[in-house]
Write a protein that holds these residues in place. Sequence first.
Motif: not given
Length: 344
Positions: A109-114, A168, A212-213
């Motif tokens: 939730e901390s990063d939309a790219a995950i 990552e 994405y990550k």
Amino acid sequence: MISPLPKVAVVILNWNGLDYLKQFLPSVAASAYANFQIVVGDNASTDASVAYLKANWPEIQLITNSQNYGFTGGYNRILQQVQADYFVLLNSDVEVTPDWIQPVIELMESDAAIAIAAPKIKSFAGKDSFEHAGAAGGFIDTYGYPFCRGRLFNIVEKDNGQYNQSGEVFWASGAALFIKTLCWKAAGGFDEQFFAHMEEIDLCWRLKNMGYKIMYCANSTVYHVGGGTLDAENPFKTYLNFRNNLLLLRNNLPLGKSVLKISSRLFFLDLIALVRFLTEGKRKDAWAVSRAHQSFVVSLFKKHQRLQPKEIKSSKGLYRGSIIYDFFIRKKTVFSELDQRKFE
């Protein structure tokens, strides 16, 4: 106003896993996360799995497939019928800790790219050690060979806190894989050609190519039995591992740049493995390697639905070296012994 917790669906794909369901479902049901449901997707089991679930776990959503579609096809069909913000693909032979869900969701939730994350995966048989399938996050070398932090080939490290930092990685294990539902749909789910083995690496790589990550969450731990469906010495598993490694490269590398070069290198390295199987008297495994290459060559002449990526947007977690050379020739048997400057 406090935002509600994202809804999490823990989805267990089952095939003749009655004993595992009896042993490990109680730990999943005891998860502390406040907004989750358990779904069991049954892949046409012939044991008493379905009857057991209906009689003992009526609160669990049970979805049945008409036949065994493998890991890839099974999950693709089951997840079409599940509604949640996050899917957690959990093997039936995994024991979870009560607080295993919350840290992973907070990280994602901390990063939309995950798009995907996985917890620390340790061995059920020896809980102070990492487990083969995923360990502390997955990486891949320059020739397309996947490996894990905490486990290189048959050398497994004990967990002494050396990988207690989240971060990552290149791929996350399908034994306990968290994925945002929107990302699952955007990627089109698993490639069913894989059937089983390395399908999660393919999914992770495709999402990386989309920008994405993929993450490893050190604050969550699960314990995996491993080898619950196919024995480590099973020639069919050997076939899948070698065939799918080649499919992995074909799916995710730009065709005009390096996939043919890397595939050629793999043919040479795989030939070494074939000879090794023969010298060890494992003729069925040697034949499996040969069949894997034959199948891959045939697949090159078939129309493939997935388009080759125009560019690789993220190579984080790529090792610019050969894990085979470092392990077998240079005798680097622990992740920390690898040249860290070669990691992207």
